[in-house]
Design a protein around this motif. Structure first.
Motif, PDB file in Angstrom:
ATOM      1  N   VAL A  96     -36.740  40.966 -35.678  1.00 49.21           N
ATOM      2  CA  VAL A  96     -36.268  39.104 -36.239  1.00 49.21           C
ATOM      3  C   VAL A  96     -35.894  39.405 -37.493  1.00 49.21           C
ATOM      4  N   ARG A  97     -35.303  40.785 -38.143  1.00 53.87           N
ATOM      5  CA  ARG A  97     -34.431  40.743 -39.201  1.00 53.87           C
ATOM      6  C   ARG A  97     -32.793  39.909 -38.676  1.00 53.87           C
ATOM      7  N   ALA A  98     -33.080  41.020 -37.873  1.00 53.74           N
ATOM      8  CA  ALA A  98     -31.426  40.691 -37.465  1.00 53.74           C
ATOM      9  C   ALA A  98     -31.507  38.833 -36.881  1.00 53.74           C
ATOM     10  N   TRP A  99     -32.519  39.059 -35.624  1.00 58.61           N
ATOM     11  CA  TRP A  99     -32.481  37.289 -35.171  1.00 58.61           C
ATOM     12  C   TRP A  99     -32.313  35.989 -36.576  1.00 58.61           C
ATOM     13  N   PHE A 100     -33.327  36.134 -37.758  1.00 60.76           N
ATOM     14  CA  PHE A 100     -32.730  35.166 -38.906  1.00 60.76           C
ATOM     15  C   PHE A 100     -31.537  35.563 -40.064  1.00 60.76           C
ATOM     16  N   SER A 101     -31.488  36.783 -39.366  1.00 59.05           N
ATOM     17  CA  SER A 101     -29.815  36.552 -40.278  1.00 59.05           C
ATOM     18  C   SER A 101     -29.549  35.520 -39.621  1.00 59.05           C
ATOM     19  N   ALA A 102     -29.102  36.159 -38.371  1.00 57.39           N
ATOM     20  CA  ALA A 102     -27.891  35.286 -37.555  1.00 57.39           C
ATOM     21  C   ALA A 102     -28.290  33.924 -37.557  1.00 57.39           C
ATOM     22  N   SER A 103     -29.658  33.389 -37.489  1.00 63.43           N
ATOM     23  CA  SER A 103     -30.230  32.211 -37.901  1.00 63.43           C
ATOM     24  C   SER A 103     -29.607  31.423 -39.205  1.00 63.43           C
ATOM     25  N   LEU A 104     -29.637  32.027 -40.241  1.00 63.72           N
ATOM     26  CA  LEU A 104     -29.054  31.659 -41.600  1.00 63.72           C
ATOM     27  C   LEU A 104     -27.515  31.437 -41.227  1.00 63.72           C
ATOM     28  N   ALA A 105     -26.866  32.530 -40.973  1.00 61.09           N
ATOM     29  CA  ALA A 105     -25.467  32.598 -41.039  1.00 61.09           C
ATOM     30  C   ALA A 105     -24.710  31.545 -40.058  1.00 61.09           C
ATOM     31  N   ALA A 106     -25.607  31.108 -38.659  1.00 59.83           N
ATOM     32  CA  ALA A 106     -25.196  29.262 -38.004  1.00 59.83           C
ATOM     33  C   ALA A 106     -25.891  28.849 -39.135  1.00 59.83           C
ATOM     34  N   GLY A 107     -26.941  28.595 -39.801  1.00 56.02           N
ATOM     35  CA  GLY A 107     -27.125  27.749 -40.283  1.00 56.02           C
ATOM     36  C   GLY A 107     -26.346  27.329 -41.743  1.00 56.02           C
TER      37      GLY A 107
END
Length: 215
Positions: A96-107
């Motif tokens: 979940v942390r890896a996905w969340f970090s990727a989502s923040l970068a994409a945002g």
């Protein structure tokens, strides 16, 4: 020298930028909340199943190893299942942390719509717009949500005053550079000529000879 905006104007600009950021980020915030909620439910269900399975586990198939071995396994088994549940928790957490970090970068890399920027810019002060231009940098890429978020942070941390200071200092240095440089020959002309040793103005000194005039 430009005039700094008042604190009330700065707060107004921050409020407008914050509202724009919230509108832009709202869809991603909803998706993140849903994904995290699903991950928590999945983690809880699987962890509960692991622990319940450990409690129901029957170790009678180990009777051939002897009663002491069965007793030891029954004592250690609960801890083993708790370790298994802990491993599952770590897997879920890091995923979940890896996905969340990727989502923040994409945002952050998402470009701000031209219409959104066109609606926001007229309502901001010129100084705050200067911060947005400063944040955009070399403008090789479109203005992004990350740029807008950084602009908000910079405005809150007194970037307007720093930009004014940079402009004033650049003006001072540019004015100094535009002045004509000194010619070393001018300095030499201003220096008085040193008199030749033994000379007076218009006459040359004649060294006396021993024994009279030399006749």
């Amino acid at each position: 020298m430009m005039n700094l905006t008042s604190p009330a104007s700065v707060r107004q600009d921050c409020r407008l930028i914050g509202q724009t950021l919230l509108k832009l980020a709202l869809p991603r915030l909803v998706v993140r909340a849903i994904v995290i909620a699903v991950a928590l439910v999945l983690w809880y269900l699987v962890a509960s199943w692991i622990l319940d399975f450990g409690k129901r586990m029957n170790y009678d198939f180990l009777h051939s190893l002897g009663q002491p071995t069965m007793d030891m396994v029954q004592k250690v088994a609960p801890y083993i299942w708790w370790v298994a549940a802990g491993i599952w928790s770590l897997i879920v957490f890091f995923s979940v942390r890896a996905w969340f970090s990727a989502s923040l970068a994409a945002g952050s890399a998402t470009p701000v719509g031209t219409d959104v920027l066109a609606n926001l810019a007229p309502n901001l002060s010129e100084e705050s717009l200067g911060v947005l231009r400063w944040t955009w940098g070399d403008r090789q890429e479109p203005f992004t949500v990350g740029d807008l978020r950084r602009s908000l942070s910079e405005i809150r941390h007194n970037r307007i005053a720093k930009i004014e200071m940079v402009a004033d200092q650049a003006q001072i240095l540019d004015a100094s550079a535009s002045r004509p440089s000194r010619d070393p020959r001018d300095e030499s002309r201003r220096e008085p000529r040193s008199e030749v040793r033994g000379e007076t103005r218009g006459d040359r000194y004649v060294e006396p000879r021993i024994g009279g005039t030399g006749r």
